[in-house]
Design a protein around this motif. Structure first.
Motif, short mmCIF file in Angstrom:
data_model
loop_
_atom_site.label_atom_id
_atom_site.label_comp_id
_atom_site.label_asym_id
_atom_site.label_seq_id
_atom_site.Cartn_x
_atom_site.Cartn_y
_atom_site.Cartn_z
N VAL A 5 40.12 37.70 38.05
CA VAL A 5 41.39 37.07 38.41
C VAL A 5 42.27 37.00 37.17
O VAL A 5 41.85 36.54 36.11
CB VAL A 5 41.17 35.64 38.96
CG1 VAL A 5 42.50 35.05 39.41
CG2 VAL A 5 40.17 35.64 40.11
N LEU A 6 43.52 37.44 37.33
CA LEU A 6 44.54 37.27 36.29
C LEU A 6 45.42 36.10 36.69
O LEU A 6 45.96 36.06 37.80
CB LEU A 6 45.39 38.53 36.16
CG LEU A 6 46.60 38.41 35.22
CD1 LEU A 6 46.17 38.19 33.77
CD2 LEU A 6 47.50 39.64 35.34
N VAL A 7 45.57 35.15 35.78
CA VAL A 7 46.44 33.98 36.00
C VAL A 7 47.61 34.11 35.05
O VAL A 7 47.43 34.26 33.83
CB VAL A 7 45.69 32.67 35.75
CG1 VAL A 7 46.63 31.48 35.91
CG2 VAL A 7 44.50 32.54 36.68
N SER A 8 48.83 34.06 35.57
CA SER A 8 50.03 34.13 34.75
C SER A 8 50.55 32.72 34.50
O SER A 8 50.92 32.01 35.43
CB SER A 8 51.10 34.97 35.45
OG SER A 8 52.29 34.97 34.69
N GLY A 9 50.56 32.31 33.23
CA GLY A 9 51.07 30.98 32.87
C GLY A 9 49.99 30.11 32.28
O GLY A 9 48.91 29.98 32.84
N ALA A 10 50.28 29.50 31.12
CA ALA A 10 49.28 28.67 30.43
C ALA A 10 49.84 27.29 30.12
O ALA A 10 49.65 26.77 29.02
CB ALA A 10 48.80 29.35 29.15
N ASP A 132 49.85 46.10 44.04
CA ASP A 132 48.75 45.69 44.91
C ASP A 132 48.28 46.91 45.69
O ASP A 132 48.98 47.40 46.58
CB ASP A 132 49.24 44.59 45.86
CG ASP A 132 48.11 43.95 46.66
OD1 ASP A 132 47.05 44.59 46.81
OD2 ASP A 132 48.31 42.82 47.14
N ARG A 133 47.08 47.38 45.38
CA ARG A 133 46.55 48.60 45.98
C ARG A 133 45.69 48.34 47.21
O ARG A 133 45.08 49.24 47.75
CB ARG A 133 45.73 49.37 44.94
CG ARG A 133 46.46 49.63 43.64
CD ARG A 133 47.63 50.58 43.82
NE ARG A 133 47.16 51.92 44.15
CZ ARG A 133 47.96 52.95 44.43
NH1 ARG A 133 49.28 52.76 44.46
NH2 ARG A 133 47.46 54.13 44.70
N GLY A 134 45.64 47.10 47.65
CA GLY A 134 44.84 46.76 48.83
C GLY A 134 43.46 46.28 48.48
O GLY A 134 43.00 45.25 48.97
N ASP A 138 46.77 46.61 40.25
CA ASP A 138 47.01 47.23 38.95
C ASP A 138 48.14 46.48 38.26
O ASP A 138 49.22 46.28 38.84
CB ASP A 138 47.40 48.70 39.11
CG ASP A 138 46.22 49.57 39.51
OD1 ASP A 138 45.09 49.25 39.11
OD2 ASP A 138 46.42 50.56 40.24
N VAL A 139 47.90 46.09 37.01
CA VAL A 139 48.87 45.28 36.27
C VAL A 139 49.24 46.01 34.98
O VAL A 139 48.36 46.48 34.24
CB VAL A 139 48.29 43.90 35.92
CG1 VAL A 139 49.28 43.09 35.08
CG2 VAL A 139 47.92 43.14 37.18
N THR A 140 50.53 46.12 34.73
CA THR A 140 51.03 46.59 33.44
C THR A 140 51.63 45.39 32.71
O THR A 140 52.44 44.65 33.28
CB THR A 140 52.11 47.66 33.61
OG1 THR A 140 51.57 48.76 34.34
CG2 THR A 140 52.59 48.16 32.25
N ARG A 148 43.17 46.31 35.59
CA ARG A 148 42.94 46.16 37.03
C ARG A 148 42.26 44.82 37.28
O ARG A 148 41.32 44.45 36.56
CB ARG A 148 42.06 47.31 37.52
CG ARG A 148 41.62 47.20 38.96
CD ARG A 148 40.81 48.41 39.39
NE ARG A 148 41.62 49.62 39.37
CZ ARG A 148 41.17 50.81 39.78
NH1 ARG A 148 39.93 50.93 40.20
NH2 ARG A 148 41.98 51.85 39.76
N PHE A 149 42.74 44.10 38.28
CA PHE A 149 42.16 42.81 38.66
C PHE A 149 41.96 42.75 40.16
O PHE A 149 42.67 43.41 40.93
CB PHE A 149 43.08 41.66 38.22
CG PHE A 149 43.28 41.57 36.74
CD1 PHE A 149 42.42 40.82 35.95
CD2 PHE A 149 44.34 42.23 36.12
CE1 PHE A 149 42.60 40.73 34.58
CE2 PHE A 149 44.53 42.16 34.76
CZ PHE A 149 43.66 41.41 33.97
#
Length: 394
Positions: A5-10, A132-134, A138-140, A148-149
Motif C-alpha cells: 500500500v502506498l499512502v500519500s501524505g505524512a 490503475d491497471r485493475g 503503477d505509480v510515477t 507498483r503497489f
C-alpha cells in the motif's frame, strides 16, 4: 490478501493509517512532499471516539503529557473590553476530564515515531501519475522513480493531489462555508498563558491563542467572504494585502495583528470549507482524512476524524480479502459518523465566529447574563457517535 500500500501524505491521517496497516501485516510506503515531518503548529483536539484510537496505539500517555490545556477563552466587545471569560470546554463542548488538546506537531511526531522503523517513508517527493491497471497501480513519483503497489490511499489533505488525479478537479466536491482566515505566530507581548482571547465584529474576528509561557503565540484573523479568494492562494503578498484591507480597524489589537501578519514568515492562509464526495474510493485508490471528508476547522474534528477513519480503513482492509468489499465496508462504517461531525460546522455563525449583528448581540447577551450559550450537546453526541470495531478479534 492485498499487501503493498502506498499512502500519500505524512501529516495525521497518513501515518495513523500506516500504523494500522503495518499492524495488520501490510507492506506500507508513505510519500510526503515536505522534506520531513512538520513540527510545531497550532493546537488540535482529540475527542470522543478518537481517544479510543490513540489509546489502542499506545499514544494516550504521551499525548496526555503533551496536553496544552487551554483553560479559558475570553470574549471581548468591539472596543476590546472583556465581556466574559469561560472555561474552554463550555465553549467547544469538550470533556475536560478526558479530551485532549495537543499541538498538531506533537501528534504528528508521535505517529511518526511509531511508524518510522517498520514503514518506508519517502520525503521530499510526491505522486506524479497513477495508473490503475485493475490488478495493481503503477505509480510515477515526481522524483522520477516508478513503482507498483496493490493499493494507493490519498491522505494528503483538503486540497488532495491524489484525489485530483483520480476523481478530477476539486470544485464539484468542495463546499465553501463563506469564510477565509489567516494564521501566524507573533511574540507574546500580551501576558497570555494557556488561554485564548477572541474579538468580533459581524462576520469578522480575531483571536490570540497562547500555550506555554515564554512561547510565541498564535494569531488568527478570520472573515466572511461571498466568494473564495482563489486569486490569492498562490501569492502570499496578495494574501497579506487582502487580509489587511479587510481589517482597517483601529480598535483593540487589530493594528498590531495586521502588522504581525505583514512580517510573519509562517503565514498560513486558507478558506473554511469541507469536502463532500459521493464515494471515497475508485478502483484500487481510496481517500482518507481531509482528502475524503474534511469537516473544516469550525467543527474542531478534523484530526479526530482522520484518526478514526485511518483505524477503520486499515481494519476493513485487514478483514476483507477483496479491496472493493473493504472500501465499501469502510464507507458504510464511517459515513454517518463523518456526516454528523461535518454538520457541526454549518453556514451560520458560531460562538467564536458570529456572522451577523443579531448573532453577535445574542451571543454577547448570553455571555453577560451567563445564560446558556448555543447548545454544545450536539457536539458531544457527534464526537462519540461511533463505537470502534475491534478488528484485532476478527
Amino acid at each position: 490478501m492485498t499487501r503493498s500500500v502506498l499512502v500519500s501524505g505524512a501529516s495525521i491521517a497518513g501515518p495513523a493509517l500506516a500504523y494500522w496497516l503495518d499492524r495488520h501485516g501490510f507492506d506500507v510506503t508513505v510519500v510526503e512532499k515536505a522534506p520531513a515531518v512538520r513540527g510545531g503548529g497550532y493546537a488540535i483536539d482529540i475527542r470522543g471516539t478518537a481517544l479510543g484510537v490513540v489509546e489502542r496505539m499506545g499514544l494516550l500517555p504521551e499525548l496526555r503529557r503533551a496536553h496544552v490545556d487551554t483553560r479559558r477563552i475570553t470574549f471581548l466587545d468591539t472596543e476590546g473590553a472583556p465581556i466574559a471569560a469561560l472555561e474552554t470546554d463550555v465553549v467547544v463542548g469538550s470533556d475536560a476530564r478526558h479530551d485532549l488538546e495537543v499541538r498538531r506537531g506533537d501528534l504528528a511526531a508521535g505517529l511518526y515515531r511509531l511508524t518510522r522503523d517498520p514503514v518506508e517513508y519517502l520525503f521530499d517527493d510526491s505522486i506524479a501519475t497513477l495508473d490503475d491497471r485493475g490488478d495493481h497501480v503503477d505509480v510515477t513519483f515526481r522524483g522520477g522513480a516508478r513503482r507498483r503497489f496493490d493499493l494507493v490511499i490519498g491522505a494528503d489533505g483538503l486540497h488532495s493531489h491524489t484525489r485530483g488525479l483520480v476523481f478530477g478537479p476539486e470544485q464539484p466536491f468542495h463546499r465553501y462555508l463563506g469564510r477565509a482566515f489567516a494564521g501566524f505566530t507573533l511574540p507574546n507581548d500580551f501576558a497570555l498563558e494557556r488561554e485564548a482571547v477572541v474579538w468580533n465584529v459581524p462576520d469578522r474576528g480575531a483571536a490570540l491563542y497562547a500555550y506555554e509561557p515564554g512561547e510565541r503565540i498564535h494569531g488568527f484573523l478570520f472573515f466572511g467572504r461571498a466568494e473564495p479568494p482563489f486569486d490569492a492562494f498562490r501569492d502570499p503578498r496578495a494574501q497579506r494585502d487582502l487580509v489587511a484591507a479587510t481589517f482597517p480597524d483601529r480598535r483593540w489589537e487589530i493594528p498590531r495583528l495586521v502588522a504581525a501578519l505583514r512580517e510573519a514568515d509562517d503565514l498560513f492562509f486558507d478558506i473554511v470549507s469541507q469536502i463532500h464526495l459521493p464515494t471515497w474510493s475508485k478502483g484500487r485508490v481510496a481517500l482518507a482524512g481531509d482528502a475524503a471528508h474534511a469537516p473544516s476547522f469550525l467543527s474542531g474534528q478534523g484530526s479526530s476524524l482522520s484518526l478514526v477513519g485511518a483505524y477503520v480503513l486499515a481494519g476493513e482492509l485487514a478483514t476483507h480479502a477483496d479491496h472493493t468489499a473493504a472500501f465499501s465496508a469502510y464507507e458504510k462504517t464511517l459515513r454517518e459518523f463523518v456526516t454528523l461531525n461535518q454538520a457541526l460546522a454549518g453556514t451560520g455563525g458560531t460562538v467564536v465566529t458570529p456572522r451577523t449583528q443579531q448573532e453577535l448581540d445574542a451571543r454577547d447577551r448570553a455571555l453577560r447574563d451567563r445564560t446558556a450559550l448555543p447548545s454544545e450537546e450536539r457536539g458531544r453526541a457527534a464526537y462519540n457517535a461511533l463505537v470502534l470495531p475491534d478488528y484485532d478479534r476478527t
